[in-house]
Write a protein that holds these residues in place. Structure first.
Motif, PDB file in Angstrom:
ATOM      1  N   ARG A 131      -3.658   0.141   4.707  1.00 13.10           N
ATOM      2  CA  ARG A 131      -2.273  -0.245   4.359  1.00 13.10           C
ATOM      3  C   ARG A 131      -2.168  -0.479   2.850  1.00 13.10           C
ATOM      4  O   ARG A 131      -1.245  -1.144   2.389  1.00 13.10           O
TER       5      ARG A 131
ATOM      6  N   PHE B 265      -3.420  10.397   1.695  1.00 12.19           N
ATOM      7  CA  PHE B 265      -3.490  10.640   3.151  1.00 12.19           C
ATOM      8  C   PHE B 265      -2.153  10.416   3.857  1.00 12.19           C
ATOM      9  O   PHE B 265      -2.006  10.836   5.000  1.00 12.19           O
ATOM     10  N   CYS B 266      -1.220   9.724   3.206  1.00 14.03           N
ATOM     11  CA  CYS B 266       0.066   9.418   3.866  1.00 14.03           C
ATOM     12  C   CYS B 266       1.212  10.124   3.148  1.00 14.03           C
ATOM     13  O   CYS B 266       1.147  10.347   1.929  1.00 14.03           O
TER      14      CYS B 266
ATOM     15  N   CYS C 121      -1.290   1.029   0.079  1.00 18.24           N
ATOM     16  CA  CYS C 121      -0.096   1.268  -0.744  1.00 18.24           C
ATOM     17  C   CYS C 121       1.167   1.274   0.113  1.00 18.24           C
ATOM     18  O   CYS C 121       2.164   1.911  -0.250  1.00 18.24           O
TER      19      CYS C 121
ATOM     20  N   CYS D 200      -5.066   6.368  -3.392  1.00 18.05           N
ATOM     21  CA  CYS D 200      -5.728   6.839  -2.185  1.00 18.05           C
ATOM     22  C   CYS D 200      -7.094   7.497  -2.435  1.00 18.05           C
ATOM     23  O   CYS D 200      -8.097   7.100  -1.843  1.00 18.05           O
TER      24      CYS D 200
ATOM     25  N   PRO E 102      -2.169   7.754   7.902  1.00 17.64           N
ATOM     26  CA  PRO E 102      -3.119   8.620   7.186  1.00 17.64           C
ATOM     27  C   PRO E 102      -3.506   9.836   8.019  1.00 17.64           C
ATOM     28  O   PRO E 102      -3.782   9.714   9.216  1.00 17.64           O
TER      29      PRO E 102
HETATM   30  S1  SF4 Z   1      -1.800   6.762   1.139  1.00 12.65           S
HETATM   31 FE1  SF4 Z   1      -3.978   6.304   1.210  1.00 12.65          FE
HETATM   32  S2  SF4 Z   1      -4.176   4.317   0.152  1.00 12.65           S
HETATM   33 FE2  SF4 Z   1      -2.005   4.537   0.766  1.00 12.65          FE
HETATM   34  S3  SF4 Z   1      -1.873   3.545   2.795  1.00 12.65           S
HETATM   35 FE3  SF4 Z   1      -2.213   5.763   3.130  1.00 12.65          FE
HETATM   36  S4  SF4 Z   1      -4.451   5.898   3.377  1.00 12.65           S
HETATM   37 FE4  SF4 Z   1      -4.041   3.926   2.374  1.00 12.65          FE
END
Ligand code: SF4
Length: 192
Positions: free
Chosen positions: A12, A84-85, A14, A101, A24
């Motif tokens: 979680r 990842f998101c 960001c 990330c 993710p």
């Molecule tokens: S983008 Fe990456 S760092 Fe941000 S919440 Fe998703 S997995 Fe975590």
């Protein structure tokens, strides 16, 4: 690897910068030989949970000479974007991958991918992160030999990138046949 992927899926870090809840998207297994590092999932991938399940993915599979079953076989192909998101929409297309990330997760995941033979760096974010001598995307893609045997820089296969592909016809004429042959060798050669 399972524990690490579970940690990624619970990340979680960001969350406050994302448009939706963190989801993710990653595909990885310790036996994977090919790693695909793209930018970040789009809205469709966020909804389905499946990376590259769109026109960009179809073109990428065509470039690589991989059918869908092989592409999504985590024992052979790992997929790990720079973010990842889904990062949300900007004024012209999706926002960049979240900068937190890759520093948070990539090195840990790479430690658990000991059989990698080649990493595809798709788009400028992956190339700037992994290639200390990165130049423009076009120069990186043209100068593949500089980065082999570990990395192969590629443009994004998105239909939005049609202009670049038309302007740089040498890419599909000269680079893609060689890429396909390399991927075929990596994916199909017998394991020791
Ligand atoms: S983008 Fe990456 S760092 Fe941000 S919440 Fe998703 S997995 Fe975590």
């Amino acid at each position: 690897m399972k524990d690490l992927i579970a940690q990624v899926r619970n990340c979680r870090l960001c969350e406050s910068h994302l448009p939706y809840y963190p989801k993710p998207i990653i595909q990885a297994h310790p036996t994977a030989r090919l790693l695909i590092i793209g930018q970040a999932p789009g809205q469709k991938a966020h909804a389905s949970g499946i990376p590259w399940n769109d026109a960009s993915g179809n073109r990428l599979r065509n470039w690589l000479g991989l059918d869908t079953a092989t592409f999504y076989d985590s024992s052979r192909v790992a997929i790990m974007p720079m973010g990842f998101c889904y990062p949300g929409k900007g004024t012209s297309g999706d926002l960049p991958p979240r900068p937190e990330c890759a520093p948070q997760w990539h090195a840990k995941l790479l430690q658990q991918l000991p059989q990698l033979q080649l990493t595809l760096l798709i788009g400028q974010y992956a190339q700037h992160y992994y290639l200390p001598d990165a130049k423009s995307l076009t120069e990186n893609v043209r100068m593949t030999d500089l980065f082999l045997p570990n990395f192969w820089p590629l443009p994004h296969p998105s239909p939005r990138n049609q202009f670049w592909l038309r302007k740089n016809e040498w890419f599909e004429q000269d680079i893609i046949p060689s890429l396909k042959a390399t991927i075929h060798r990596i994916i199909h050669e017998k394991r020791a």
